[in-house]
Enzyme design. Structure first.
Site, mmCIF file in Angstrom:
data_model
loop_
_atom_site.group_PDB
_atom_site.id
_atom_site.type_symbol
_atom_site.label_atom_id
_atom_site.label_comp_id
_atom_site.label_asym_id
_atom_site.label_seq_id
_atom_site.Cartn_x
_atom_site.Cartn_y
_atom_site.Cartn_z
ATOM 1 N N GLN A 62 0.642 -1.108 0.004
ATOM 2 C CA GLN A 62 0.073 -0.068 0.073
ATOM 3 C C GLN A 62 0.939 1.248 -0.037
ATOM 4 O OE1 GLN A 62 -1.508 -1.281 4.180
ATOM 5 N NE2 GLN A 62 -1.610 1.013 4.351
ATOM 6 N N CYS A 68 -5.163 0.131 3.733
ATOM 7 C CA CYS A 68 -5.130 -1.382 4.237
ATOM 8 C C CYS A 68 -6.265 -1.898 4.015
ATOM 9 C CB CYS A 68 -4.533 -1.317 5.678
ATOM 10 S SG CYS A 68 -5.443 -0.348 6.625
ATOM 11 N N HIS A 362 -5.740 -1.147 11.965
ATOM 12 C CA HIS A 362 -5.281 -1.643 10.609
ATOM 13 C C HIS A 362 -5.803 -2.976 10.089
ATOM 14 C CE1 HIS A 362 -2.000 -2.498 7.502
ATOM 15 N NE2 HIS A 362 -1.742 -3.465 8.251
ATOM 16 N N ASN A 384 -0.261 -9.325 5.105
ATOM 17 C CA ASN A 384 -0.120 -7.955 5.343
ATOM 18 C C ASN A 384 -0.047 -7.167 3.799
ATOM 19 O OD1 ASN A 384 -0.289 -5.432 6.516
ATOM 20 N ND2 ASN A 384 1.612 -5.920 7.680
#
Length: 445
Positions: A62, A68, A362, A384
């Site tokens: 990102q 996110c 997040h 992630n």
């Protein structure tokens, strides 16, 4: 009692009486509190080997943006696209969804300013609306509304621009202009304009936002052609398809089937009830953000069942707590602050929410779990969106205890949730104030 020389002298004597304090002081001065406090046993607890895993694509990044929640949602969705197209990996355009999110958030903000023109400017509500109207963050239901209305496109159809990967200046300029518009709307109402007049004025302001977004993020496609090769290296071409139809055909989610579960063990939010947050949203006409508050084991069981069924799970957490970012480990005892500082934070999960110490920051994706002989989670495999330079090439490991303490939300198909919890959606939904911690947005870079 005030701070005086006598008090400071007693503090100094107490500090010097413990020789360990000097060793810790030197270590912290050299490497900082976090590295000096790290618990090396943490690495023994995380082998990055998991008993159950889902399919996933290549790690995404990102960059310098708070997208996110978009990356996590699209990384979850792409697994179905990869299966339908028979390809090894795939990535959706996060710039495409960012464009629509900025435009819709601007409209949502201006509509809310018009709705509240009779409120005092210094009211808590108006000041809340003005605080951060166009940040990058969001929650699952906000993104669901974007997918429902605008669909999705492959990354090659609307690639990244400088400002999609670096949103700070765009957000700063747009925030200032939206506050300018808010002042003009409120002043016009004071001068005798009706709310209907303000809506006409709002449309002129919204064009400025559209103009800015096209210049910074690019023009969004209405139809496109997508070419790709499958696992057998066979060429394919999908011609003249709309973003909405691409999502419907190549993801094929029933967005109404997805349900958000939260774990907020505070006294003001009984389990088994559905909640929404006032003035929280992106697409004005979309269904409101809605969650069911349940015990933490309900989140775990639903996530485990989905993973064993091959489905990745979107989740939202407080990522900054007990995280070794370089190692990619989220562990309940990553840092032994009691050993270095003499004490540690002893707040419960409920107290952390109530006292402002923790909230959702997040969003990521569960793509695996390591279960013990009794089927209970040991560690969770996390995809992630911070690139492949941390963790195991972008994959993180989360201890089950960390899940209990710092994970707040998951989104799964209803089939993974017991009906006794789902029935909350058929009952009146409790409205939370806009500043409730459950209204926090996932936006950490």
């Amino acid at each position: 009692m005030t701070i005086n020389e006598s008090l400071l002298t007693s503090y100094q004597k107490k500090f010097n009486s413990n020789s360990a304090n000097h060793a810790v002081k030197q270590a912290i001065a050299k490497v900082g509190i976090a590295d000096a406090s790290i618990d090396n046993n943490m690495f023994r607890r995380h082998s990055f080997v998991f008993s159950d895993e889902t399919n996933r694509g290549d790690i995404t990044n990102q960059k310098s943006s708070g997208r996110c929640w978009m990356f996590a949602a699209l990384n979850t969705a792409r697994v179905d696209t990869m299966k339908k197209l028979d390809i090894k990996t795939f990535e959706f355009s996060q710039n495409y969804t960012l464009f629509w999110d900025k435009l819709e958030k601007s409209n949502y903000f201006l509509e809310n300013i018009i709705d509240t023109v009779e409120e005092p400017l210094n009211s808590r509500l108006v000041q809340h609306l003005l605080f951060d109207p166009i940040q990058d963050g969001g929650q699952w239901d906000m993104f669901s509304g974007l997918l429902e209305k605008y669909g999705a496109v492959p990354k090659s159809v609307m690639p990244e621009t400088y400002h999609s990967s670096n949103t700070r200046d765009l957000n700063s300029l747009l925030t200032g202009k939206l506050r300018d518009f808010a002042a003009k709307l409120r002043d016009a109402y004071k001068a005798g304009k009706t709310k209907e007049d303000l809506l006409v004025q709002k449309d002129e302001y919204l064009y400025f936002v559209y103009n800015l977004l096209v210049k910074t993020l690019g023009e969004v496609p209405t139809t496109f052609t997508y070419e790709y090769k499958d696992k057998e290296d066979k060429f394919h071409r999908i011609k003249d398809i709309t973003p909405q139809d691409f999502f419907k055909e190549y993801v094929a989610w029933d967005l109404e089937d997805r349900v958000s579960l939260i774990n907020a063990p505070t006294e003001d939010k009984p389990y088994g009830k559905a909640y929404t947050v006032k003035y929280l949203g992106t697409v004005k006409e979309a269904k409101p953000v809605t969650y069911i508050n349940v015990p933490i084991d309900v989140l775990k069981d639903a996530a485990v069942t989905a993973i064993k069924d091959g489905e990745p799970v979107w989740f939202g957490c407080d990522v900054g707590k007990m995280l070794d970012r370089k190692a990619g480990i989220m562990d309940h005892h990553a840092y032994d602050y009691e050993a270095t500082l003499g004490d540690t934070i002893e707040l419960t999960k409920a107290q952390r929410l109530d006292y402002g110490e923790s909230l959702l920051t997040h969003a990521m994706v569960f793509v695996g779990v390591d279960l013990d002989e009794d089927g209970k989670p040991i560690n969770w495999k996390v995809e992630n969106s911070w690139g492949d330079t941390s963790g195991d090439k972008g994959i993180y490991s989360m201890s089950d205890k960390w899940f209990e303490e710092y994970n707040y939300q998951i989104t799964v198909s209803r089939k993974y949730v017991d009906e006794k919890w789902l029935k909350a959606l058929k009952e009146p939904v409790t409205e939370l104030e806009p500043w409730d911690p459950m209204g926090a947005l996932a936006m950490v870079q």
